[in-house]
Design an enzyme around this catalytic site. Sequence first.
Site, mmCIF file in Angstrom:
data_model
loop_
_atom_site.group_PDB
_atom_site.id
_atom_site.type_symbol
_atom_site.label_atom_id
_atom_site.label_comp_id
_atom_site.label_asym_id
_atom_site.label_seq_id
_atom_site.Cartn_x
_atom_site.Cartn_y
_atom_site.Cartn_z
ATOM 1 N N ASP A 13 36.317 15.518 -31.610
ATOM 2 C CA ASP A 13 37.297 16.592 -31.817
ATOM 3 C C ASP A 13 38.695 16.222 -31.325
ATOM 4 O O ASP A 13 39.449 17.070 -30.867
ATOM 5 C CB ASP A 13 36.854 17.904 -31.129
ATOM 6 C CG ASP A 13 35.441 18.287 -31.534
ATOM 7 O OD1 ASP A 13 35.137 18.169 -32.719
ATOM 8 O OD2 ASP A 13 34.657 18.691 -30.650
ATOM 9 N N LYS A 16 41.018 13.494 -35.254
ATOM 10 C CA LYS A 16 40.983 12.278 -36.090
ATOM 11 C C LYS A 16 41.297 12.600 -37.547
ATOM 12 O O LYS A 16 41.892 11.792 -38.246
ATOM 13 C CB LYS A 16 39.588 11.611 -36.009
ATOM 14 C CG LYS A 16 39.263 11.056 -34.634
ATOM 15 C CD LYS A 16 37.898 10.425 -34.617
ATOM 16 C CE LYS A 16 36.770 11.410 -34.816
ATOM 17 N NZ LYS A 16 36.620 12.414 -33.749
ATOM 18 N N GLY A 40 33.326 17.429 -38.212
ATOM 19 C CA GLY A 40 34.096 18.443 -38.934
ATOM 20 C C GLY A 40 35.563 18.124 -38.827
ATOM 21 O O GLY A 40 36.074 17.897 -37.740
ATOM 22 N N HIS A 41 36.214 18.008 -39.953
ATOM 23 C CA HIS A 41 37.654 17.731 -39.966
ATOM 24 C C HIS A 41 38.370 18.902 -40.591
ATOM 25 O O HIS A 41 37.961 19.375 -41.644
ATOM 26 C CB HIS A 41 37.979 16.537 -40.856
ATOM 27 C CG HIS A 41 37.422 15.246 -40.376
ATOM 28 N ND1 HIS A 41 37.288 14.940 -39.052
ATOM 29 C CD2 HIS A 41 36.980 14.173 -41.051
ATOM 30 C CE1 HIS A 41 36.787 13.724 -38.942
ATOM 31 N NE2 HIS A 41 36.576 13.240 -40.131
ATOM 32 N N GLN A 223 32.946 11.723 -34.422
ATOM 33 C CA GLN A 223 32.647 11.956 -32.997
ATOM 34 C C GLN A 223 33.561 11.083 -32.108
ATOM 35 O O GLN A 223 34.656 10.785 -32.537
ATOM 36 C CB GLN A 223 31.169 11.709 -32.676
ATOM 37 C CG GLN A 223 30.218 12.746 -33.255
ATOM 38 C CD GLN A 223 29.789 12.441 -34.678
ATOM 39 O OE1 GLN A 223 29.489 11.315 -35.010
ATOM 40 N NE2 GLN A 223 29.777 13.450 -35.520
HETATM 41 P P1 IMP Z 1 24.199 15.853 -32.748
HETATM 42 O O1 IMP Z 1 25.149 14.819 -33.214
HETATM 43 O O2 IMP Z 1 24.154 17.073 -33.624
HETATM 44 O O3 IMP Z 1 22.820 15.286 -32.505
HETATM 45 O O4 IMP Z 1 24.695 16.400 -31.319
HETATM 46 C C1 IMP Z 1 24.687 15.587 -30.161
HETATM 47 C C2 IMP Z 1 25.900 15.844 -29.295
HETATM 48 O O5 IMP Z 1 27.071 15.399 -29.975
HETATM 49 C C3 IMP Z 1 26.150 17.305 -28.969
HETATM 50 O O6 IMP Z 1 26.723 17.397 -27.687
HETATM 51 C C4 IMP Z 1 27.163 17.735 -30.003
HETATM 52 O O7 IMP Z 1 27.932 18.837 -29.600
HETATM 53 C C5 IMP Z 1 28.012 16.463 -30.079
HETATM 54 N N1 IMP Z 1 28.701 16.308 -31.352
HETATM 55 C C6 IMP Z 1 28.194 15.911 -32.527
HETATM 56 N N2 IMP Z 1 29.135 15.852 -33.466
HETATM 57 C C7 IMP Z 1 30.287 16.196 -32.885
HETATM 58 C C8 IMP Z 1 31.650 16.269 -33.329
HETATM 59 O O8 IMP Z 1 31.988 15.998 -34.480
HETATM 60 N N3 IMP Z 1 32.554 16.645 -32.391
HETATM 61 C C9 IMP Z 1 32.213 16.917 -31.105
HETATM 62 N N4 IMP Z 1 30.969 16.844 -30.649
HETATM 63 C C10 IMP Z 1 30.015 16.479 -31.522
#
Ligand code: IMP
Length: 430
Positions: A13, A16, A40-41, A223
């Site tokens: 977040d 990017k 998410g962008h 991420q």
């Molecule tokens: P997962 O990727 O859904 O398995 O989540 C694992 C961890 O990564 C959790 O803490 C999510 O909140 C975090 N996470 C996954 N995708 C994002 C993102 O795009 N931005 C911020 N945190 C993310």
Amino acid sequence: MPSVVLVGAQWGDEGKGKITDYLAEKADVVVRYQGGNNAGHTVVVGDQEFKLHLIPSGILYPGTTCIIGNGVVIDPKVLVKELEYLKSRGIDTGNLRISDRAHLIMPYHIRLDQLEEERKGANKIGTTRKGIGPAYMDKSARVGIRVVDLLDKEEFAQKLKANLDNKNNLLERVYEEKGFDFQEIYDEYLGYAEKIKNLVADTSIIIHDAIVAGKNVLFEGAQGTLLDLDHGTFPFVTSSHPVAGAACIGAGVGPTDISKVIGVVKAYTTRVGEGPFPTELKDEMGDLIRNIGHEFGTTTGRPRRCGWLDCVILRYAARVSGLDSIAITKLDVLDNIEKIKICVGYKYNGTELKDFPSSLKVLAQCQPVYEELDGWMEDTSQARKFEDLSINAQKYINRISEIIGVKTAIIAVGPKREQTIVLEKIFENR
Ligand code: IMP
């Protein structure tokens, strides 16, 4: 012409999407190399806002080829929905290419992600519950289903059956849940196959040819460094590799094909999900940053935890991704804060730690060592050159670069394309 990797330097977040969008105008090819629709962008073009999860934000430029690389896990339902969303907004998606080697997120992955989070209770990871972890688990276990399999009815039927035997067993016996019906998934997914088949390709060839032809190629990480499976705050991480090195594996190019790595750094720190966060502000200042910065998840809507900028993290990100420069985003969010803190080290057990620790137990006990800077108390959102920023804002930027030992190439002072200050061009003319 450079091929550039753009990575998140914090917990995701970082903004990017905005930087990718800005650079994508001069990129011939934009590639996503890991993650899935957990990302998410939000991209703002003029007075229009676009929210994307899977398709690279470069799709908003008509001449740019966008690639979903082999390292991404694809939920075909989400992909088809996103394609339809873009078409309904007048965006041509004919330039998208999807790797035939990418793995699929299946309905049982999503269910298992949710069930595992519920089972863990207080120890949950706080995942996005989109099936990301279970899909990567199947990839590592060598039982996952790839895009190439989806396009072959017999292969797909056989792989789906084998997977359902196993997953239904698990769902019914371990979780005491209802299993999935083969025919339902088979028919639904063949429908998706029909909608995406013309976009599927061996994308490594497209990227390689573009690099050989001297085109501008942008690799867009999802991420952030601290969510990396190896280098992040394990186990509170995602199941892929957001660091720069993963661009090679997730896109199918070699390390010698990469010419620059840029880290995207938000002017403060946020994280969603569980896990220690040394500079977290659980007070009014945290609320202020959350509200001004609109720090609520694009994918889940969850409020993000907010805190001061942490340079221990940034030094670490600079090392593990080999950052050449940084792009600082959302500087304008700090416009009205009188005193701004930067974390320059951690105090642990009476000693000062300069490097980011591997143990979460240690990290949870680290006290940030702060430097306090005077805020600029001025609107930066209209600044277009570094000199337009007030001296205190310039000092903040310069101090960050100095502490982490990486120069600043770009500063974003708002969500719009024009709210961007360029200190060093990444591509020609940009
Ligand atoms: P997962 O990727 O859904 O398995 O989540 C694992 C961890 O990564 C959790 O803490 C999510 O909140 C975090 N996470 C996954 N995708 C994002 C993102 O795009 N931005 C911020 N945190 C993310």
